[in-house]
Design an enzyme around this catalytic site. Structure first.
Site, short mmCIF file in Angstrom:
data_model
loop_
_atom_site.label_atom_id
_atom_site.label_comp_id
_atom_site.label_asym_id
_atom_site.label_seq_id
_atom_site.Cartn_x
_atom_site.Cartn_y
_atom_site.Cartn_z
N LYS A 111 -20.00 28.24 -54.16
CA LYS A 111 -20.37 28.72 -52.90
C LYS A 111 -21.23 28.85 -51.38
O LYS A 111 -22.63 28.44 -51.75
CB LYS A 111 -20.72 30.94 -52.98
CG LYS A 111 -20.67 31.31 -51.68
CD LYS A 111 -20.43 33.37 -51.42
CE LYS A 111 -21.83 33.66 -51.90
NZ LYS A 111 -22.17 34.92 -52.75
N ASP A 135 -20.24 32.53 -57.27
CA ASP A 135 -21.14 31.64 -57.30
C ASP A 135 -22.39 31.49 -58.63
O ASP A 135 -22.42 32.13 -59.22
CB ASP A 135 -22.11 32.28 -56.60
CG ASP A 135 -22.92 34.32 -56.48
OD1 ASP A 135 -22.77 34.18 -57.04
OD2 ASP A 135 -22.81 34.33 -55.09
N GLY A 189 -17.39 41.92 -48.25
CA GLY A 189 -16.08 41.94 -49.03
C GLY A 189 -15.10 40.04 -48.40
O GLY A 189 -14.26 39.90 -49.21
N HIS A 226 -30.69 43.44 -57.40
CA HIS A 226 -29.78 41.70 -56.81
C HIS A 226 -31.11 41.70 -57.08
O HIS A 226 -32.43 41.35 -55.83
CB HIS A 226 -29.75 42.31 -55.21
CG HIS A 226 -28.60 41.11 -54.28
ND1 HIS A 226 -27.67 40.50 -55.64
CD2 HIS A 226 -28.90 40.58 -53.73
CE1 HIS A 226 -26.74 39.50 -54.44
NE2 HIS A 226 -27.48 39.51 -54.28
N SER A 267 -20.24 44.12 -49.82
CA SER A 267 -20.72 44.28 -49.02
C SER A 267 -19.64 43.83 -47.58
O SER A 267 -19.15 45.55 -47.62
CB SER A 267 -21.63 44.14 -49.18
OG SER A 267 -22.25 44.89 -47.67
N ASP A 291 -18.14 40.60 -59.86
CA ASP A 291 -19.38 40.54 -58.53
C ASP A 291 -20.48 41.84 -58.48
O ASP A 291 -20.23 42.44 -59.78
CB ASP A 291 -18.73 40.57 -57.09
CG ASP A 291 -19.98 39.64 -56.83
OD1 ASP A 291 -20.75 39.27 -57.07
OD2 ASP A 291 -19.80 39.19 -55.38
N GLY A 328 -33.07 65.25 -36.41
CA GLY A 328 -33.23 64.54 -36.99
C GLY A 328 -34.25 64.20 -38.13
O GLY A 328 -33.89 63.77 -39.40
N GLU A 329 -35.29 64.68 -38.55
CA GLU A 329 -36.17 64.84 -39.41
C GLU A 329 -35.51 65.72 -40.74
O GLU A 329 -34.64 66.64 -40.01
CB GLU A 329 -37.13 65.41 -39.03
CG GLU A 329 -38.19 64.85 -37.67
CD GLU A 329 -39.97 65.59 -37.61
OE1 GLU A 329 -39.92 66.45 -38.42
OE2 GLU A 329 -40.56 64.78 -36.75
#
Length: 306
Positions: free
Chosen positions: A193, A170, A226, A126, A224, A220, A38-39
């Site tokens: 919201k 929101d 939904g 965000h 993510s 929005d 995985g490296e």
């Protein structure tokens, strides 16, 4: 003579290539080799004094390691300035420890990136409780661009019913929803919201009468799970909206969820190309290029041959 280059992680080469073309640069791919455990082994492209690094940081864990290694290789080879273009910026949600023992990922990732690059350019980060993007990246340059001009331009070209109401899910969506509505000369409103969990939310509108008999455009920054989008669509349907479309800056949801959105009453969903996704319909290359042209003005472009 100083030089400037453009290199991209391989997951977003389409959007990266379009941006590089806008800037008059060649887009070079950073090569990623995976070892059996995985490296990663990273091989950078041609060296320049200033290197713009493009990385869409969805599915971010491997990409952060790839960036760390790429920056090490570039610095060691002699790069003097590294500019990270991350249209979607990961790990910004957790800007506080909401429960004992939690890490504040925004702080950790912000400091990591601030330690390896000289400038960060992102879009609609965000930042709910963080006043400005510079606080995320101590000691370096940082810009948080808005996708709303690009979204407004696209919608104006494709056509929008003047009766449409622009809807925010929101209170935190108020700045970009009001901006988009102003650009398109439409009315807007923001829902209330109440979140009961990652996939459990409740949506209410202060003035349901505003929505009756009119098209609704849900806007929005991130989709993510939904859940919010589908609940909002049901609430709009109940309020009498005649049609529901959705626009999102960062489409992080699985592509197969489009069918679930349709079942919830959403007739179309479009996203920017901040991350590669089947719903991509709005290009951010001009928005990003406008911010990056200052790099070109400081550094002569490499000579081209014919």
């Amino acid at each position: 003579m100083s030089t400037i280059g453009f290199q991209s992680l391989p997951s977003a080469t389409g959007a990266a290539a379009r941006l590089a073309t806008k800037l008059g640069l060649a887009c070079e791919d950073i090569d990623l080799h995976h070892f059996p455990d995985g490296e990663l082994r990273i091989t950078i492209g041609p060296l320049a004094d200033t290197v713009i690094l493009y990385a869409a940081l969805d599915q971010p864990n491997e990409k952060l390691i790839a960036l760390l290694l790429a920056c090490e290789a570039l610095r060691r080879a002699g790069a003097k300035r590294l500019v990270l273009v991350a249209p979607y910026l990961c790990y910004m949600r957790q800007d506080a420890a909401f429960h004992p023992g939690e890490a504040i990922s925004q702080h950790a990732v912000g400091r990591l990136l601030a330690g390896i690059v000289d400038r960060v350019v992102t879009v609609d980060a965000h930042l709910h409780r963080t006043a400005k993007i510079e606080l995320v990246f101590p000691g370096i340059e940082a810009e948080n661009l808005s996708a709303m001009p690009a979204i407004a331009d696209t919608l104006a070209k494709t056509g929008v019913d003047p009766a449409t109401v622009v809807i925010g899910p929101d209170s935190e969506s108020e700045p970009w929803v009001s901006d988009l509505a102003r650009r398109l000369q439409l009315q807007h409103t923001v829902a209330r919201k109440m979140r009961h969990g990652d996939r459990s939310v409740q949506i209410e509108f202060a003035d349901p009468g505003l929505l009756s008999g009119r098209p609704a455009l849900l806007v929005d920054d991130i989709i993510s799970s939904g859940a919010t989008l589908m609940v909002a669509a049901k609430a709009l349907e109940a309020a009498g909206a005649t049609g529901i479309d959705a626009i999102v800056t960062h489409a992080l949801f699985p592509p197969e969820m489009v069918a679930a959105f349709s079942d919830a009453g959403i007739r179309s969903i479009r996203s920017t190309d901040s991350v590669p996704h089947p719903t991509n319909a709005i290009a951010l290359d001009e928005t990003l290029a406008a911010a990056l042209r200052s790099e070109l003005s400081q550094t002569p472009l490499p000579e081209t041959t014919t």
